[in-house]
Scaffold this active site. Structure first.
Site, PDB file in Angstrom:
ATOM      1  N   CYS A  72       0.834  -1.207   0.000  1.00 12.28           N
ATOM      2  CA  CYS A  72       0.000   0.000   0.000  1.00 12.28           C
ATOM      3  C   CYS A  72       0.870   1.259   0.000  1.00 12.28           C
ATOM      4  O   CYS A  72       2.027   1.246   0.436  1.00 12.28           O
ATOM      5  CB  CYS A  72      -0.870   0.038   1.249  1.00 12.28           C
ATOM      6  SG  CYS A  72      -1.958  -1.378   1.472  1.00 12.28           S
ATOM      7  N   GLU A  74       0.602   3.859   1.930  1.00 11.63           N
ATOM      8  CA  GLU A  74       0.951   4.330   3.275  1.00 11.63           C
ATOM      9  C   GLU A  74       2.207   3.639   3.782  1.00 11.63           C
ATOM     10  O   GLU A  74       3.120   4.281   4.316  1.00 11.63           O
ATOM     11  CB  GLU A  74      -0.206   4.058   4.254  1.00 11.63           C
ATOM     12  CG  GLU A  74      -1.512   4.786   3.912  1.00 11.63           C
ATOM     13  CD  GLU A  74      -2.449   3.947   3.057  1.00 11.63           C
ATOM     14  OE1 GLU A  74      -1.966   3.215   2.153  1.00 11.63           O
ATOM     15  OE2 GLU A  74      -3.665   4.017   3.283  1.00 11.63           O
TER      16      GLU A  74
HETATM   17 ZN   LIG Z   1      -2.748  -0.541   3.521  1.00  3.86          ZN
END
Ligand SMILES: [Zn+2]
Length: 165
Positions: A72, A74
């Site tokens: 991801c 983040e």
């Molecule tokens: Zn994530």
């Protein structure tokens, strides 16, 4: 029997209501979506982290044909930030998503694994990490990951339990 009531505080605003520094971070997160590698989901996510030293680190989702091998936006951002500036606290993390030719109207919320990494980022510096989740129509601002991950797993809690036992 007892119940524990858990509440989370999320401030909702629009882009014009953001602080100047928050606008820059959102802009950087939005720009990062265009560098995402998301050929499978076609769901581009960008993130931008403001560090205590003033540096802004950006990242995005990186997918892989072997699906779990991707990461991801983040976590890509926070891991890269810590790999380059291990001593610097993350002050703020902005996240934006782009799909089907536009940014989303409403914010997307980080997955559980990313919340766990955000928690450790926050605990490591012992300072809250402000999270800004961008949407065109509304933006969510969360002052600490603890509002997004109540009753979180952390090693300190486990150690405390062991002491009690
Ligand atoms: Zn994530």
């Amino acid at each position: 029997m007892k119940y524990l009531k858990i509440t989370a505080k999320v401030r909702i605003c629009n882009y014009e209501e953001l602080l100047f520094e928050e606008k820059i971070l959102v802009d950087r997160a939005k720009a990062a979506t265009f560098r995402a590698y998301a050929p499978y989901s076609k769901f581009n996510v960008g993130a931008a982290a403001l560090l205590a030293n003033g540096e802004v680190i950006t990242g995005n989702n990186q997918e892989n044909v072997a699906f779990p091998s991707g990461l991801c936006a983040e976590r890509t951002t926070l891991f890269y930030a810590h790999s380059q500036y291990p001593g610097e606290a993350v002050r703020t993390l902005a996240v934006a998503a782009y799909t089907e030719g536009d940014f989303l109207d409403r914010p997307i919320s980080p997955c559980g694994a990313c919340r766990q990494v955000m928690l450790e980022t926050e605990m490591r510096s012992n300072q809250p990490v402000k999270i800004i989740l961008y949407g065109k129509k509304e933006i969510f601002i969360i002052e600490s990951i603890k509002d997004l991950l109540p009753l979180a797993f952390d090693s300190v809690a486990i150690q405390d339990e062991k002491i009690i036992l």
